[in-house]
Structures are given as structure tokens and as C-alpha cells.
Design an enzyme around this catalytic site. Structure first.
Site, PDB file in Angstrom:
ATOM      1  N   HIS A  12       8.958  -4.024   3.597  1.00 34.86           N
ATOM      2  CA  HIS A  12       7.667  -3.819   2.937  1.00 34.86           C
ATOM      3  C   HIS A  12       6.822  -2.804   3.703  1.00 34.86           C
ATOM      4  CE1 HIS A  12       3.561  -5.458   1.584  1.00 34.86           C
ATOM      5  NE2 HIS A  12       4.110  -4.890   0.539  1.00 34.86           N
ATOM      6  N   GLU A  39      10.107  -0.201   0.820  1.00 30.45           N
ATOM      7  CA  GLU A  39       9.088  -0.026  -0.224  1.00 30.45           C
ATOM      8  C   GLU A  39       7.941   0.737   0.400  1.00 30.45           C
ATOM      9  OE1 GLU A  39       5.233  -1.577  -2.187  1.00 30.45           O
ATOM     10  OE2 GLU A  39       5.853  -1.540  -0.094  1.00 30.45           O
ATOM     11  N   ASP A  41       3.995   2.836  -0.694  1.00 28.08           N
ATOM     12  CA  ASP A  41       2.961   3.042  -1.720  1.00 28.08           C
ATOM     13  C   ASP A  41       2.534   4.506  -1.728  1.00 28.08           C
ATOM     14  OD1 ASP A  41       2.437   0.078  -2.187  1.00 28.08           O
ATOM     15  OD2 ASP A  41       1.970   0.236  -0.059  1.00 28.08           O
ATOM     16  N   HIS A  54      -1.662   2.629   1.312  1.00 28.35           N
ATOM     17  CA  HIS A  54      -1.849   1.465   0.449  1.00 28.35           C
ATOM     18  C   HIS A  54      -3.266   1.318  -0.094  1.00 28.35           C
ATOM     19  CE1 HIS A  54      -2.688  -2.785  -0.471  1.00 28.35           C
ATOM     20  NE2 HIS A  54      -1.452  -2.814  -0.922  1.00 28.35           N
ATOM     21  N   GLU A 114       6.330   2.624  -4.843  1.00 24.21           N
ATOM     22  CA  GLU A 114       5.283   1.985  -5.646  1.00 24.21           C
ATOM     23  C   GLU A 114       4.164   2.991  -5.909  1.00 24.21           C
ATOM     24  OE1 GLU A 114       3.367  -1.669  -4.229  1.00 24.21           O
ATOM     25  OE2 GLU A 114       1.797  -1.338  -5.727  1.00 24.21           O
TER      26      GLU A 114
HETATM   27  O1  G3P Z   1       5.779  -3.752  -4.253  1.00 23.52           O
HETATM   28  C1  G3P Z   1       5.582  -4.987  -3.643  1.00 23.52           C
HETATM   29  C2  G3P Z   1       4.233  -5.062  -2.971  1.00 23.52           C
HETATM   30  O2  G3P Z   1       4.104  -3.948  -2.132  1.00 23.52           O
HETATM   31  C3  G3P Z   1       3.096  -5.103  -3.952  1.00 23.52           C
HETATM   32  O3  G3P Z   1       1.861  -5.359  -3.359  1.00 23.52           O
HETATM   33  O4  G3P Z   1      -0.299  -4.730  -2.404  1.00 23.52           O
HETATM   34  O5  G3P Z   1       1.687  -4.862  -0.933  1.00 23.52           O
HETATM   35  O6  G3P Z   1       1.451  -3.013  -2.565  1.00 23.52           O
HETATM   36  P1  G3P Z   1       1.151  -4.446  -2.273  1.00 23.52           P
HETATM   37 MG    MG Z   2       3.295  -1.954  -2.257  1.00 17.08          MG
END
Ligand code: G3P
Ligand code: MG
Length: 249
Positions: A12, A39, A41, A54, A114
Site C-alpha cells: 500500500h 499501489e 495514488d 495521496h 489509483e
Molecule cells: O486502493 C486502496 C486504498 O489505497 C484506498 O484508500 O485512501 O489509502 O487511497 P486510500
Molecule cells: Mg490509495
């Protein structure tokens, strides 16, 4: 384009228990741990440069402050994105999407990108991010999974690169999710694993696509979710989850 195989554990924001989230250091930390996918953002600076970040605000994870959408890339580039996490990460920068993709590719990682638009920038964030990503990503590598909480961003992603699989992120269960997932031809449904209600999970699983859960750092919870049919989890500490899986099998 080769077939998408989603691993059981996705790092993450890189591996953000060990390095400042969404930085190149975090990508390398994940790769060093032997993680298969990360993952990250993506959002746009004021002047439309796609960066890996993020929050809508710069305050939590950088030496700066104010809104990302109000800040030009050259000012964002001046900020320290590592010192808040630990002294040894001082000097770390917010990476561009291009830099992050190159690091992911160099380290042989898979990617869940993402799309995390600042409010009102749903279309352009997806279009610009996908335009960059499709030019950089190797043709012979499995395509990234493109996810978003924003249905508008996913629709734009579908317009730009229909062949890249999409993950529908769902924060709170809502009645029309299936219709939207169908409309977006979602390849995965990505849900909050900590808010899970059994009847809702049944509903998600019945859709017949892999269900992924965020953000799972407790290994016992990860095992429980796998037992219930969750295909994969996002974790800040992917090595801890992997260790638990290995010791229980
Ligand atoms: O994509 C999974 C997760 O990253 C979604 O929530 O807020 O951590 O981007 P967030
Ligand atoms: Mg995310």
C-alpha cells in the site's frame, strides 16, 4: 497484452510502514521485501503534472502546506517528502508519475494505479495520468490495474485505455454499486476490509470478480478475509502478512 494475475498481497502506497508513502523510497522498500505489486495514488499539480501523492493538502506528508491543486510542480519539487517519516528519508521528493512508473518497471513490480483526483479534476486527472502511463508502460508487461473511488475518473480511464483493467473502489456500501461496476466493466471490486459486513461481502463476491480489501495490516485479519473469499489485500506491511500466510500453510 498478457493476462492480469493479481497477487494476494499488494504493497500500500509502496510499503508505507517502512518508508514515506508514495515515494520512490517506498517503491524500493516494497521491492526489497519481495512484494509483487504496489499501489500508488496519482493526482495533478496546479499546472497539470501527474504526481504520486495521496492527500489533497501538502501538510501531512511534506515540509510544505496548502492544496496540491493550488501548487505548481516546481514548488512541489522543492518540498521534502521524507523527513516527516524519519530523518534517514530527509531529501526524498514527491515523485512524478513518470519517475514512479520507471521505478516500478525497473524493479519488475506490478502496479495498481489509483486515480485520486482533487475535487473537480476527475476527468483531467485520469486522462493525463493514463496518457503518461500508457506511453511508458511496457507492452509486454501485464497492464496496471487502474482504480478509483471516482466513477467519473474510471469512465475517463475507460475512454483513454479500455484494455487496461479497472478496479472500482468502494468506501461505503451503496445500492447501485453493481450497476456502476458493470457499466465500468470493473475487473475488481476494491473494498474497505475493516468495514466489512458479511451480507455485503456475499453481494460483492457474487459479482464474480476478484474482491480486494484495503488496508489490512493485521495478519489475523488478512487470514480471516482470505478465508471469506477475498482475493487480495492492500497492506502497509506486506511482509508481515506474507509471513503469516507462509507460517499457516
Ligand atoms: O486502493 C486502496 C486504498 O489505497 C484506498 O484508500 O485512501 O489509502 O487511497 P486510500
Ligand atoms: Mg490509495
Amino acid at each position: 497484452m498478457s493476462k492480469l494475475i493479481i497477487p494476494k498481497i499488494i504493497g500500500h502506497r509502496g510499503a508505507c510502514a517502512y518508508a514515506p508513502e508514495n515515494t520512490l523510497a517506498s517503491i524500493h522498500a516494497a521491492a526489497d521485501l519481495g512484494v509483487e505489486w504496489v499501489e500508488m495514488d496519482v493526482k495533478l499539480t496546479r499546472d497539470h503534472i501527474p504526481i504520486i501523492f495521496h492527500d489533497e493538502e501538502l501538510d501531512r506528508c511534506t515540509s510544505g502546506s496548502g492544496r496540491v491543486a493550488d501548487t505548481d510542480f516546481r514548488d512541489i519539487r522543492e518540498l521534502d517528502a521524507g523527513a516527516w517519516f524519519g530523518e534517514s528519508f530527509m531529501g526524498e521528493k514527491i515523485p512524478t508519475l513518470e519517475e514512479a512508473l520507471n521505478a516500478v518497471i525497473d524493479r519488475g513490480l506490478g502496479l495498481n494505479l489509483e486515480i485520486k483526483p482533487c475535487p473537480g479534476r476527475e476527468v483531467e486527472t485520469a486522462e493525463i495520468a493514463l496518457d503518461f502511463a500508457t506511453r511508458i508502460w511496457p507492452d509486454d508487461a501485464p497492464p496496471p490495474l487502474v482504480s478509483s473511488f471516482s466513477h467519473v475518473s474510471l469512465e475517463s480511464a475507460m475512454d483513454v485505455m479500455e484494455e487496461w483493467p479497472r478496479g472500482l473502489l468502494i468506501d461505503e456500501y451503496f445500492e447501485q454499486w453493481r450497476e456502476i461496476a458493470r457499466h465500468l466493466d470493473a475487473h475488481t471490486v476494491n473494498i474497505d476490509g475493516l468495514k466489512l459486513v458479511p451480507e455485503q461481502l456475499e453481494d460483492y463476491l457474487a459479482f464474480g470478480k476478484p474482491v480486494l480489501a484495503y488496508t489490512i495490516n493485521d495478519p489475523a485479519k488478512a487470514l480471516e478475509l482470505f478465508g471469506l473469499g477475498i482475493a487480495g489485500v492492500f497492506s502497509d506491511c506486506p511482509d508481515v502478512i506474507r509471513e503469516e500466510i507462509e507460517t499457516t500453510h
